[in-house]
Design a protein around this motif. Structure first.
Motif, PDB file in Angstrom:
ATOM      1  N   TYR A  74       0.917  -1.224   0.004  1.00  0.00           N
ATOM      2  CA  TYR A  74       0.088  -0.013   0.001  1.00  0.00           C
ATOM      3  C   TYR A  74       0.944   1.194  -0.113  1.00  0.00           C
ATOM      4  CZ  TYR A  74      -3.522   3.628   1.422  1.00  0.00           C
ATOM      5  OH  TYR A  74      -4.224   4.531   1.275  1.00  0.00           O
ATOM      6  N   CYS A  75       0.737   2.084  -0.911  1.00  0.00           N
ATOM      7  CA  CYS A  75       1.391   3.401  -1.075  1.00  0.00           C
ATOM      8  C   CYS A  75       0.378   4.446  -0.529  1.00  0.00           C
ATOM      9  CB  CYS A  75       1.623   3.655  -2.524  1.00  0.00           C
ATOM     10  SG  CYS A  75       2.396   5.254  -2.690  1.00  0.00           S
ATOM     11  N   LEU A  76       0.998   4.815   0.575  1.00  0.00           N
ATOM     12  CA  LEU A  76       0.225   6.121   1.413  1.00  0.00           C
ATOM     13  C   LEU A  76       0.524   7.442   0.789  1.00  0.00           C
ATOM     14  CD1 LEU A  76      -1.415   6.681   3.996  1.00  0.00           C
ATOM     15  CD2 LEU A  76       0.861   7.296   5.077  1.00  0.00           C
ATOM     16  N   ASP A  77       1.452   7.634  -0.087  1.00  0.00           N
ATOM     17  CA  ASP A  77       1.880   8.663  -0.956  1.00  0.00           C
ATOM     18  C   ASP A  77       0.636   8.969  -1.839  1.00  0.00           C
ATOM     19  OD1 ASP A  77       3.978   9.214   0.688  1.00  0.00           O
ATOM     20  OD2 ASP A  77       5.432   8.498  -1.023  1.00  0.00           O
ATOM     21  N   HIS A  78       0.313   7.916  -2.693  1.00  0.00           N
ATOM     22  CA  HIS A  78      -0.907   7.865  -3.661  1.00  0.00           C
ATOM     23  C   HIS A  78      -2.009   7.239  -3.116  1.00  0.00           C
ATOM     24  CE1 HIS A  78       3.091   7.936  -6.030  1.00  0.00           C
ATOM     25  NE2 HIS A  78       2.294   9.053  -6.462  1.00  0.00           N
ATOM     26  N   SER A  79      -2.216   6.585  -2.061  1.00  0.00           N
ATOM     27  CA  SER A  79      -3.501   5.996  -1.451  1.00  0.00           C
ATOM     28  C   SER A  79      -3.859   4.853  -2.483  1.00  0.00           C
ATOM     29  CB  SER A  79      -4.486   7.212  -1.422  1.00  0.00           C
ATOM     30  OG  SER A  79      -4.130   7.954  -0.306  1.00  0.00           O
ATOM     31  N   GLN A  80      -2.904   4.060  -2.839  1.00  0.00           N
ATOM     32  CA  GLN A  80      -3.101   3.203  -3.963  1.00  0.00           C
ATOM     33  C   GLN A  80      -2.365   1.644  -3.304  1.00  0.00           C
ATOM     34  OE1 GLN A  80      -1.048   4.320  -7.435  1.00  0.00           O
ATOM     35  NE2 GLN A  80      -3.212   4.485  -8.264  1.00  0.00           N
ATOM     36  N   LEU A  81      -3.336   0.594  -3.674  1.00  0.00           N
ATOM     37  CA  LEU A  81      -2.715  -0.920  -3.456  1.00  0.00           C
ATOM     38  C   LEU A  81      -1.734  -1.059  -4.544  1.00  0.00           C
ATOM     39  CD1 LEU A  81      -5.883  -2.453  -2.135  1.00  0.00           C
ATOM     40  CD2 LEU A  81      -3.772  -1.888  -0.852  1.00  0.00           C
ATOM     41  N   CYS A  82      -0.623  -1.575  -4.486  1.00  0.00           N
ATOM     42  CA  CYS A  82       0.046  -2.013  -5.534  1.00  0.00           C
ATOM     43  C   CYS A  82       0.613  -3.438  -5.603  1.00  0.00           C
ATOM     44  CB  CYS A  82       1.199  -1.004  -5.697  1.00  0.00           C
ATOM     45  SG  CYS A  82       1.853  -0.552  -4.333  1.00  0.00           S
ATOM     46  N   CYS A  83       0.996  -3.825  -6.748  1.00  0.00           N
ATOM     47  CA  CYS A  83       1.776  -5.249  -6.711  1.00  0.00           C
ATOM     48  C   CYS A  83       3.191  -5.078  -6.865  1.00  0.00           C
ATOM     49  CB  CYS A  83       1.317  -6.038  -7.974  1.00  0.00           C
ATOM     50  SG  CYS A  83       1.769  -5.295  -9.432  1.00  0.00           S
ATOM     51  N   SER A  84       4.072  -5.886  -7.075  1.00  0.00           N
ATOM     52  CA  SER A  84       5.376  -5.697  -7.185  1.00  0.00           C
ATOM     53  C   SER A  84       5.859  -4.814  -8.136  1.00  0.00           C
ATOM     54  CB  SER A  84       6.137  -7.287  -7.119  1.00  0.00           C
ATOM     55  OG  SER A  84       5.708  -7.981  -6.219  1.00  0.00           O
ATOM     56  N   LYS A  85       5.078  -5.370  -9.509  1.00  0.00           N
ATOM     57  CA  LYS A  85       5.383  -4.653 -10.543  1.00  0.00           C
ATOM     58  C   LYS A  85       5.285  -3.127 -10.565  1.00  0.00           C
ATOM     59  CE  LYS A  85       5.288  -8.539 -13.793  1.00  0.00           C
ATOM     60  NZ  LYS A  85       4.673  -9.129 -14.941  1.00  0.00           N
ATOM     61  N   CYS A  86       3.869  -2.915 -10.026  1.00  0.00           N
ATOM     62  CA  CYS A  86       3.465  -1.320  -9.677  1.00  0.00           C
ATOM     63  C   CYS A  86       4.606  -0.722  -8.764  1.00  0.00           C
ATOM     64  CB  CYS A  86       2.013  -1.262  -9.265  1.00  0.00           C
ATOM     65  SG  CYS A  86       0.698  -1.730 -10.088  1.00  0.00           S
ATOM     66  N   PHE A  87       5.060  -1.367  -8.000  1.00  0.00           N
ATOM     67  CA  PHE A  87       5.960  -0.801  -6.980  1.00  0.00           C
ATOM     68  C   PHE A  87       7.211  -0.436  -7.978  1.00  0.00           C
ATOM     69  CE2 PHE A  87       9.603  -0.973  -4.487  1.00  0.00           C
ATOM     70  CZ  PHE A  87       9.660  -0.130  -3.483  1.00  0.00           C
ATOM     71  N   GLU A  88       7.853  -1.496  -8.692  1.00  0.00           N
ATOM     72  CA  GLU A  88       8.999  -1.233  -9.480  1.00  0.00           C
ATOM     73  C   GLU A  88       8.878  -0.135 -10.426  1.00  0.00           C
ATOM     74  OE1 GLU A  88      10.288  -4.575 -11.177  1.00  0.00           O
ATOM     75  OE2 GLU A  88      10.063  -6.024  -9.370  1.00  0.00           O
ATOM     76  N   LEU A  89       7.768   0.291 -10.920  1.00  0.00           N
ATOM     77  CA  LEU A  89       7.455   1.119 -11.937  1.00  0.00           C
ATOM     78  C   LEU A  89       6.871   2.452 -11.778  1.00  0.00           C
ATOM     79  CD1 LEU A  89       5.690  -1.140 -14.730  1.00  0.00           C
ATOM     80  CD2 LEU A  89       8.153  -0.663 -14.729  1.00  0.00           C
ATOM     81  N   ASN A  90       6.281   2.459 -10.704  1.00  0.00           N
ATOM     82  CA  ASN A  90       5.426   3.626 -10.092  1.00  0.00           C
ATOM     83  C   ASN A  90       5.726   4.215  -8.752  1.00  0.00           C
ATOM     84  OD1 ASN A  90       4.226   3.758 -12.678  1.00  0.00           O
ATOM     85  ND2 ASN A  90       2.820   2.225 -12.051  1.00  0.00           N
ATOM     86  N   HIS A  91       6.371   3.441  -7.728  1.00  0.00           N
ATOM     87  CA  HIS A  91       6.398   3.634  -6.569  1.00  0.00           C
ATOM     88  C   HIS A  91       7.452   3.630  -5.842  1.00  0.00           C
ATOM     89  CE1 HIS A  91       1.833   4.306  -6.367  1.00  0.00           C
ATOM     90  NE2 HIS A  91       1.814   3.060  -7.263  1.00  0.00           N
ATOM     91  N   SER A  92       8.831   3.171  -6.570  1.00  0.00           N
ATOM     92  CA  SER A  92       9.858   2.917  -5.908  1.00  0.00           C
ATOM     93  C   SER A  92      10.517   4.068  -5.378  1.00  0.00           C
ATOM     94  CB  SER A  92      10.840   2.303  -6.765  1.00  0.00           C
ATOM     95  OG  SER A  92      11.056   3.271  -8.104  1.00  0.00           O
ATOM     96  N   GLN A  93      10.067   5.436  -5.725  1.00  0.00           N
ATOM     97  CA  GLN A  93      10.605   6.633  -5.035  1.00  0.00           C
ATOM     98  C   GLN A  93       9.674   7.315  -3.983  1.00  0.00           C
ATOM     99  OE1 GLN A  93      13.802   7.829  -6.032  1.00  0.00           O
ATOM    100  NE2 GLN A  93      13.747   6.002  -7.027  1.00  0.00           N
ATOM    101  N   CYS A  94       8.632   6.380  -3.712  1.00  0.00           N
ATOM    102  CA  CYS A  94       7.413   6.985  -2.825  1.00  0.00           C
ATOM    103  C   CYS A  94       8.355   6.943  -1.505  1.00  0.00           C
ATOM    104  CB  CYS A  94       6.211   6.322  -2.871  1.00  0.00           C
ATOM    105  SG  CYS A  94       5.511   6.784  -4.595  1.00  0.00           S
ATOM    106  N   SER A  95       7.998   7.456  -0.322  1.00  0.00           N
ATOM    107  CA  SER A  95       8.689   7.476   0.874  1.00  0.00           C
ATOM    108  C   SER A  95       7.533   6.554   1.702  1.00  0.00           C
ATOM    109  CB  SER A  95       8.795   8.612   1.620  1.00  0.00           C
ATOM    110  OG  SER A  95       7.440   9.547   1.730  1.00  0.00           O
ATOM    111  N   LYS A  96       6.477   6.298   1.527  1.00  0.00           N
ATOM    112  CA  LYS A  96       5.515   5.459   2.391  1.00  0.00           C
ATOM    113  C   LYS A  96       4.764   4.340   2.076  1.00  0.00           C
ATOM    114  CE  LYS A  96       4.770   9.770   5.191  1.00  0.00           C
ATOM    115  NZ  LYS A  96       3.833  10.786   5.694  1.00  0.00           N
ATOM    116  N   VAL A  97       5.710   3.359   1.305  1.00  0.00           N
ATOM    117  CA  VAL A  97       4.893   2.177   0.858  1.00  0.00           C
ATOM    118  C   VAL A  97       5.180   1.013   1.992  1.00  0.00           C
ATOM    119  CG1 VAL A  97       5.107   0.412  -0.916  1.00  0.00           C
ATOM    120  CG2 VAL A  97       5.558   3.011  -1.513  1.00  0.00           C
ATOM    121  N   THR A  98       4.247   0.350   2.472  1.00  0.00           N
ATOM    122  CA  THR A  98       4.142  -0.648   3.194  1.00  0.00           C
ATOM    123  C   THR A  98       3.460  -1.780   2.862  1.00  0.00           C
ATOM    124  OG1 THR A  98       3.870   1.097   4.868  1.00  0.00           O
ATOM    125  CG2 THR A  98       3.471  -1.013   5.808  1.00  0.00           C
ATOM    126  N   GLN A  99       4.079  -2.921   3.289  1.00  0.00           N
ATOM    127  CA  GLN A  99       3.594  -4.308   3.029  1.00  0.00           C
ATOM    128  C   GLN A  99       2.287  -4.348   3.511  1.00  0.00           C
ATOM    129  OE1 GLN A  99       4.861  -7.070   1.327  1.00  0.00           O
ATOM    130  NE2 GLN A  99       6.693  -6.008   0.701  1.00  0.00           N
TER     131      GLN A  99
END
Length: 67
Positions: A27-52
């Motif tokens: 879950y990316c708190l920065d974008h309020s989005q659930l994400c898979c591993s691929k979403c994380f790699e492509l769109n959320h790797s620079q986000c500061s608040k991504v939590t399992q």
């Protein structure tokens, strides 16, 4: 309380709509989005608040009850 969902519906709710077949794991708190591993790699790797998701529930998810 357990929800009476079919296995197909449960799988549909736990699967990434962008990357078919990938399970939602974070879950990316920065974008309020659930994400898979691929979403994380492509769109959320620079986000500061991504939590399992498992960390957010304080246990290993065993289905929708875990979310």
């Amino acid at each position: 309380m357990k929800w009476p969902l079919s296995k197909k519906m449960e799988t549909s709710l736990l699967t990434c709509v962008i990357h078919k077949g990938e399970k939602l794991k974070m879950y990316c708190l920065d974008h309020s989005q659930l994400c898979c591993s691929k979403c994380f790699e492509l769109n959320h790797s620079q986000c500061s608040k991504v939590t399992q998701i498992s960390e957010l529930t304080n246990s290993q998810p065993t289905g929708l009850e875990g979310l």
